[in-house]
Motif scaffolding. Structure first.
Motif, PDB file in Angstrom:
ATOM      1  N   CYS A 146       0.839  -1.198   0.000  1.00  0.00           N
ATOM      2  CA  CYS A 146       0.000   0.000   0.000  1.00  0.00           C
ATOM      3  C   CYS A 146       0.872   1.245   0.000  1.00  0.00           C
ATOM      4  O   CYS A 146       0.620   2.199  -0.735  1.00  0.00           O
ATOM      5  CB  CYS A 146      -0.904   0.023   1.227  1.00  0.00           C
ATOM      6  N   GLU A 147       1.901   1.198   0.822  1.00  0.00           N
ATOM      7  CA  GLU A 147       2.778   2.348   0.898  1.00  0.00           C
ATOM      8  C   GLU A 147       3.482   2.568  -0.433  1.00  0.00           C
ATOM      9  O   GLU A 147       3.608   3.696  -0.909  1.00  0.00           O
ATOM     10  CB  GLU A 147       3.800   2.161   2.008  1.00  0.00           C
ATOM     11  N   ALA A 150       1.227   4.340  -2.591  1.00  0.00           N
ATOM     12  CA  ALA A 150       1.132   5.746  -2.215  1.00  0.00           C
ATOM     13  C   ALA A 150       2.323   6.524  -2.769  1.00  0.00           C
ATOM     14  O   ALA A 150       2.179   7.638  -3.274  1.00  0.00           O
ATOM     15  CB  ALA A 150       1.061   5.880  -0.695  1.00  0.00           C
ATOM     16  N   PHE A 151       3.499   5.918  -2.696  1.00  0.00           N
ATOM     17  CA  PHE A 151       4.692   6.568  -3.223  1.00  0.00           C
ATOM     18  C   PHE A 151       4.556   6.785  -4.723  1.00  0.00           C
ATOM     19  O   PHE A 151       4.943   7.825  -5.259  1.00  0.00           O
ATOM     20  CB  PHE A 151       5.927   5.722  -2.933  1.00  0.00           C
ATOM     21  N   HIS A 153       1.812   7.137  -6.418  1.00  0.00           N
ATOM     22  CA  HIS A 153       0.859   8.227  -6.651  1.00  0.00           C
ATOM     23  C   HIS A 153       1.525   9.572  -6.422  1.00  0.00           C
ATOM     24  O   HIS A 153       1.268  10.538  -7.142  1.00  0.00           O
ATOM     25  CB  HIS A 153      -0.345   8.066  -5.733  1.00  0.00           C
ATOM     26  N   LEU A 154       2.371   9.592  -5.392  1.00  0.00           N
ATOM     27  CA  LEU A 154       3.074  10.839  -5.096  1.00  0.00           C
ATOM     28  C   LEU A 154       3.924  11.267  -6.285  1.00  0.00           C
ATOM     29  O   LEU A 154       3.876  12.419  -6.728  1.00  0.00           O
ATOM     30  CB  LEU A 154       3.944  10.638  -3.852  1.00  0.00           C
ATOM     31  N   CYS A 155       4.695  10.351  -6.820  1.00  0.00           N
ATOM     32  CA  CYS A 155       5.508  10.657  -7.998  1.00  0.00           C
ATOM     33  C   CYS A 155       4.627  11.133  -9.141  1.00  0.00           C
ATOM     34  O   CYS A 155       4.929  12.117  -9.826  1.00  0.00           O
ATOM     35  CB  CYS A 155       6.274   9.421  -8.450  1.00  0.00           C
TER      36      CYS A 155
END
Lengths: 263, 263
Positions: A146-147, A150-151, A153-155
DNA sequence: CGCGATTTTGATCAATGTCAAAGGTGGTGG
DNA sequence: CCACCACCTTTGACATTGATCAAAATCGCG
């Protein structure tokens, strides 16, 4: 009309089986015996109609959820009222959580279709962990995945222009859908998101999403229709979406389409 | 000159104690007895000079790390060569990981100062989980906190304008530093980041970060100097940074500064 | 002193947001 | 079956944030 919705009550004996396939599921690394074990700890199977909430921002759910059927989104409402969609959860996937009783969660989970979810109450989950320690590792692994998402998506949101950003998200979802569903042969899939959802996930305005969607359609890359996506040029999408074709379902479609294998 | 750096070899008996304070640490919810237990599973204490890597993108570290001293950053290099900083890890914090042996990690970890880190090899960590199941819950909790932070970064980068974005990050770091260090009484702290780091974490250009930094200085909100931050107007920063003052160290400084307690 | 990295500044430009408004679509109740 | 309504999609004109390019000034350091 209920293309992904539930028509009738779930067969509780079947639910856990849907979780055994696909990389993102809790039960994937487990034997059938272990799956049966887990099922014994499950507290309930809950159904939520489209648009309903599994829990809301600042709720204290005291439970964990595993999606059996339907799509949900994790989102957060910011101080100025904007909605940021953080992630989606598809059938077979676990939902991120604060596994500490009595702590408010910082996000809400809302269903995009009719949804069925396995519920593990806090206490019963902790008992599960204590009594089956090897599951602890599986859970941590899930949480790490999941993390990682999230990373990503951040990029995506941080650095890619609108076109690539949109493509990246759609391809990620296509990938996740195909991870657990058998490939139908066509590069199309059901995606119950409005352009507003896309905008709120990507940090763009609805209008700009719309213009981008049109552009992609006109360029023959992908069509995002009613609640369906058709990938017209997978190779092109992968390239512009910044996704390594070799890392992306190599044996199911990208190789077939591009014919550009590594050799 | 090593303000946060290591001057001499670590005292291995002490390292784990630094982990017992603060909310983000593995050992925080544990008794001293349990901390001693964990220490027995630790494989090594590794030191890395400023600018070195704990591991790189596509490495298969096969180990977990807990930062004892110094700052590190998690980052990812995108297909076009841009660097996106995903998160920072401060003393006492665990580093996110793929706890599956032989799997490539999608990000790299580089030190911003001289760093010391506890190393838990894959196998020994799994043994720890098996033999002390209650630690599994603690790990999952930690992992969830990392994810929560990733979500917050996503919101920040996705939706806030440059000023608020910068303030939000700086305040988050201040918060995390103060979480485990005793407050010094001044609203200032050591932050070993260049404007390029800030830009790469926030999805802005260096030039724009610079202009924003100047603006904040001129408005009397905060100063970001050499490797130090001074918060000139905490209340103002919190407000513009989109942070709820009540959720933010209420008993240590925000209440004191604003005088706007809840009652 | 000289060099590389960092910070600073200015001028210009492009991507994306905002505002306004017109069509579409599906569902609901009369 | 129709009218209506909420929500979604589409389009256009314009504003603005932040990127890009170029170049100086500064700093830390050998």
């Amino acid at each position: 009309m209920g293309r992904a919705g539930l028509v009738k009550p779930i067969d509780p004996g079947k639910t856990c089986l849907t979780c055994t396939s696909g990389e993102g599921s809790l039960c994937a690394p487990l034997s059938e015996q272990e799956v049966r074990t887990i099922r014994a700890y499950r507290s309930d199977v809950r159904t939520v109609p489209a648009g309903g909430h599994l829990y809301r921002q600042s709720d204290k759910p005291g439970a964990l959820f595993s999606i059996v059927d339907g799509w949900v989104m994790l989102y957060q409402v910011m101080e100025d009222g904007q909605r940021q969609i953080l992630d989606f959860a598809l059938p077979g996937e676990f939902i991120s959580f604060q596994p500490v009783t009595g702590v408010e969660v910082p996000h809400a989970v809302q269903s995009l279709t009719d949804v069925a979810a396995c519920v593990f109450l806090q206490g019963s989950f902790e008992r599960l962990l204590r009594e089956h320690p090897n599951l602890g590792a599986a859970m941590i692994w899930l949480s790490a995945r999941c993390e990682a998402r999230a990373f990503e998506h951040l990029c995506n949101v941080s650095r890619r222009p609108a076109r690539a950003r949109l493509m990246h998200l759609v391809l990620e979802l296509f990938y996740r859908v195909n991870m657990r569903l058998p490939r139908t042969g066509e590069d199309a899939f059901f995606m119950p998101l409005t352009q507003r959802h896309l905008a709120d996930a990507l940090g763009l305005s609805v209008e700009h999403v719309n213009r981008t969607v049109r552009e992609l359609r006109q360029n023959g890359l992908m069509e995002i229709r009613n609640r369906e996506v058709v990938l017209l040029d997978v190779a092109g999408c992968l390239k512009e979406g910044g996704i390594d074709p070799n890392a992306y379902l190599p044996n199911s479609f990208s190789a077939r389409r591009t014919g550009a294998g590594a050799g």
